[in-house]
Motif scaffolding. Structure first.
Motif, PDB file in Angstrom:
ATOM      1  N   GLY A  36       0.809  -1.208   0.000  1.00 59.36           N
ATOM      2  CA  GLY A  36       0.000   0.000   0.000  1.00 59.36           C
ATOM      3  C   GLY A  36       0.841   1.256   0.000  1.00 59.36           C
ATOM      4  N   GLY A  37       0.149   2.365   0.094  1.00 64.70           N
ATOM      5  CA  GLY A  37       0.804   3.658   0.062  1.00 64.70           C
ATOM      6  C   GLY A  37       1.048   4.133  -1.358  1.00 64.70           C
ATOM      7  N   SER A  38       1.216   5.415  -1.485  1.00 66.48           N
ATOM      8  CA  SER A  38       1.509   6.052  -2.763  1.00 66.48           C
ATOM      9  C   SER A  38       2.243   7.354  -2.448  1.00 66.48           C
ATOM     10  CB  SER A  38       0.209   6.353  -3.524  1.00 66.48           C
ATOM     11  OG  SER A  38      -0.624   7.212  -2.755  1.00 66.48           O
ATOM     12  N   VAL A  39       2.688   8.031  -3.488  1.00 63.95           N
ATOM     13  CA  VAL A  39       3.387   9.289  -3.252  1.00 63.95           C
ATOM     14  C   VAL A  39       2.478  10.278  -2.528  1.00 63.95           C
ATOM     15  CG1 VAL A  39       4.411  11.302  -4.404  1.00 63.95           C
ATOM     16  CG2 VAL A  39       4.972   8.988  -5.177  1.00 63.95           C
ATOM     17  N   ALA A  63       5.360  -3.201   1.453  1.00 69.28           N
ATOM     18  CA  ALA A  63       5.741  -2.991   0.053  1.00 69.28           C
ATOM     19  C   ALA A  63       5.059  -1.711  -0.411  1.00 69.28           C
ATOM     20  CB  ALA A  63       5.301  -4.178  -0.806  1.00 69.28           C
ATOM     21  N   THR A  64       5.856  -0.722  -0.790  1.00 73.49           N
ATOM     22  CA  THR A  64       5.308   0.581  -1.143  1.00 73.49           C
ATOM     23  C   THR A  64       6.140   1.207  -2.257  1.00 73.49           C
ATOM     24  OG1 THR A  64       4.519   2.664  -0.181  1.00 73.49           O
ATOM     25  CG2 THR A  64       6.687   1.892   0.534  1.00 73.49           C
ATOM     26  N   VAL A  65       5.725   2.382  -2.708  1.00 72.97           N
ATOM     27  CA  VAL A  65       6.460   3.048  -3.790  1.00 72.97           C
ATOM     28  C   VAL A  65       7.879   3.380  -3.331  1.00 72.97           C
ATOM     29  CG1 VAL A  65       4.468   3.970  -5.013  1.00 72.97           C
ATOM     30  CG2 VAL A  65       5.390   5.233  -3.073  1.00 72.97           C
ATOM     31  N   ARG A  66       8.798   3.256  -4.263  1.00 71.55           N
ATOM     32  CA  ARG A  66      10.217   3.372  -3.926  1.00 71.55           C
ATOM     33  C   ARG A  66      10.563   4.722  -3.302  1.00 71.55           C
ATOM     34  NH1 ARG A  66      12.722   1.363  -8.718  1.00 71.55           N
ATOM     35  NH2 ARG A  66      12.466  -0.684  -7.757  1.00 71.55           N
ATOM     36  N   SER A  67       9.934   5.793  -3.765  1.00 71.74           N
ATOM     37  CA  SER A  67      10.302   7.116  -3.269  1.00 71.74           C
ATOM     38  C   SER A  67       9.899   7.330  -1.808  1.00 71.74           C
ATOM     39  CB  SER A  67       9.656   8.203  -4.133  1.00 71.74           C
ATOM     40  OG  SER A  67       8.242   8.104  -4.113  1.00 71.74           O
ATOM     41  N   CYS A  68       9.001   6.486  -1.292  1.00 77.37           N
ATOM     42  CA  CYS A  68       8.564   6.620   0.097  1.00 77.37           C
ATOM     43  C   CYS A  68       9.134   5.529   0.995  1.00 77.37           C
ATOM     44  CB  CYS A  68       7.043   6.573   0.172  1.00 77.37           C
ATOM     45  SG  CYS A  68       6.206   7.903  -0.708  1.00 77.37           S
ATOM     46  N   GLY A  83      10.911  -1.289  -1.580  1.00 80.30           N
ATOM     47  CA  GLY A  83      10.604  -0.193  -2.486  1.00 80.30           C
ATOM     48  C   GLY A  83      10.265  -0.717  -3.871  1.00 80.30           C
ATOM     49  N   LEU A  84       9.084  -0.369  -4.376  1.00 75.75           N
ATOM     50  CA  LEU A  84       8.595  -0.876  -5.658  1.00 75.75           C
ATOM     51  C   LEU A  84       8.599   0.220  -6.712  1.00 75.75           C
ATOM     52  CD1 LEU A  84       5.491  -2.845  -4.337  1.00 75.75           C
ATOM     53  CD2 LEU A  84       7.769  -3.758  -4.846  1.00 75.75           C
ATOM     54  N   PRO A  85       8.650  -0.155  -7.985  1.00 73.96           N
ATOM     55  CA  PRO A  85       8.560   0.851  -9.057  1.00 73.96           C
ATOM     56  C   PRO A  85       7.251   1.629  -8.940  1.00 73.96           C
ATOM     57  CG  PRO A  85       9.157  -1.310  -9.942  1.00 73.96           C
ATOM     58  CD  PRO A  85       8.788  -1.529  -8.519  1.00 73.96           C
ATOM     59  N   GLU A  86       7.271   2.888  -9.343  1.00 73.79           N
ATOM     60  CA  GLU A  86       6.056   3.700  -9.299  1.00 73.79           C
ATOM     61  C   GLU A  86       5.792   4.304 -10.666  1.00 73.79           C
ATOM     62  OE1 GLU A  86       7.265   7.746  -7.183  1.00 73.79           O
ATOM     63  OE2 GLU A  86       8.096   6.009  -6.144  1.00 73.79           O
ATOM     64  N   ASP A  87       4.508   4.536 -10.937  1.00 78.89           N
ATOM     65  CA  ASP A  87       4.140   5.093 -12.235  1.00 78.89           C
ATOM     66  C   ASP A  87       4.132   6.617 -12.182  1.00 78.89           C
ATOM     67  OD1 ASP A  87       1.741   5.876 -11.032  1.00 78.89           O
ATOM     68  OD2 ASP A  87       0.601   4.195 -11.829  1.00 78.89           O
ATOM     69  N   ALA A  88       3.703   7.236 -13.262  1.00 78.65           N
ATOM     70  CA  ALA A  88       3.754   8.692 -13.355  1.00 78.65           C
ATOM     71  C   ALA A  88       2.808   9.378 -12.381  1.00 78.65           C
ATOM     72  CB  ALA A  88       3.414   9.131 -14.787  1.00 78.65           C
ATOM     73  N   THR A  89       1.800   8.648 -11.872  1.00 79.99           N
ATOM     74  CA  THR A  89       0.864   9.240 -10.915  1.00 79.99           C
ATOM     75  C   THR A  89       1.267   9.011  -9.469  1.00 79.99           C
ATOM     76  OG1 THR A  89      -0.573   7.279 -10.770  1.00 79.99           O
ATOM     77  CG2 THR A  89      -0.999   8.841 -12.576  1.00 79.99           C
ATOM     78  N   GLY A  90       2.388   8.324  -9.257  1.00 78.21           N
ATOM     79  CA  GLY A  90       2.847   8.055  -7.900  1.00 78.21           C
ATOM     80  C   GLY A  90       2.277   6.808  -7.274  1.00 78.21           C
TER      81      GLY A  90
END
Length: 290
Positions: A36-39, A63-68, A83-90
């Motif tokens: 879970g989680g997103s930018v 497991a969350t977006v890499r930037s967080c 840290g997982l890959p994230e798309d253009a929307t975060g």
């Protein structure tokens, strides 16, 4: 409203379904993963993860977006953070072998807090039917649609708006006849449905139905649902059945709300404070050693 077939969720009812014994090590209390989680909403995964640990789960992965990921690792030092890959929307993007590997040894998995519905999330949740772990779907994982599958029942945790989206109907219709909607969704998806609201309904795929009216209006606050999903997943990781995990999660969440209403005030306590109440609640009801 007269719902004669619905049982009240009370401490006495829970005493008839005690939690699995805690054992002597973290290995005995299960491994779980919060996906879970997103930018934009990184804290939802944190709220859910902390609640799962407070429920007594032994080992935690997030497991969350890499930037967080680094920030979450510092905020929850007890967790292994991926840290997982994230798309253009975060949002979390596809294409991570690390995520598949993380789920292989889990006893329970929570997917969706802090996430929006995406094509990746829809495909990902569809594959979770292959897992032996108990799977809890929340927030964005509900909006992609849930299909019946083999294996253990999913646990779905929608509020009225999410239930309406899943049913293809209107929120007002769900609020008017919540039990009927919960029973149909549980049957159609072979899942345990936790329909959240001032009166929360917990319904199994066989029609078993419970109602909980405790907790108070303060639980209607941002992040409260993330904490509830985390509690349910934590109890499932400990070895509770999907229905038992849902019942224990809903009651404990409500009891935490009741206690906070008394110590902080009926409104204004924070979701992050909910899980802090849980160990004491379990101890007082002789659950930690049962």
């Amino acid at each position: 409203m007269d719902w004669p077939a619905v049982r009240d969720l009370t401490p006495a009812a829970l005493q008839a379904m005690p939690l699995p014994a805690p054992g002597t090590s973290k290995e005995d209390r299960g491994r779980l993963c919060v996906v879970g989680g997103s930018v934009q909403v990184p804290g939802a995964a944190l709220l859910a993860a902390e609640a799962a640990l407070r429920a007594g789960a032994g080992k935690l992965q997030i497991a969350t977006v890499r930037s967080c990921a680094t920030a979450l690792g510092v905020a929850v030092p007890e967790a292994l953070v991926i840290g997982l890959p994230e798309d253009a929307t975060g949002e979390i993007a596809p294409g991570s072998p690390a995520l598949r590997a993380a789920l292989e040894q889990c006893d329970a998995v929570l997917v969706g807090p802090g996430m929006r519905a995406t094509p990746f999330l829809t495909r990902f949740t569809a594959r979770l039917h292959q897992m032996k772990a108990t799977v809890v779907l929340d927030a964005g994982a509900l909006n992609g649609g849930v299909c019946a599958g083999a294996g253990a029942p999913f646990i779905l945790t929608p509020h009225a708006g999410e239930m309406a989206f899943m049913c293809g109907g209107r929120k007002e219709d769900v609020e008017r006849s919540p039990l009927e909607h919960a029973i149909k969704m549980a049957s159609d998806t072979s899942s345990v449905v936790v329909l959240k609201g001032p009166r929360t309904l917990i319904v199994g795929p066989d029609g078993e139905a419970w109602i909980h009216e405790g907790g108070g209006p303060g639980l209607g606050t941002s992040g409260s649902g993330d904490a509830l999903a985390g509690l349910i997943t934590g109890f499932a990781a400990r070895g509770a059945t999907p229905m038992e995990a849902a019942l224990w999660g809903v009651w404990t969440h409500g009891e935490a709300g009741r206690l906070l209403a008394g110590s902080v005030g009926p409104l204004g306590f924070l979701a992050r404070e909910i899980s802090l109440q849980v160990p004491g609640i379990l101890q007082r009801f002789n659950c930690a050693d049962s």
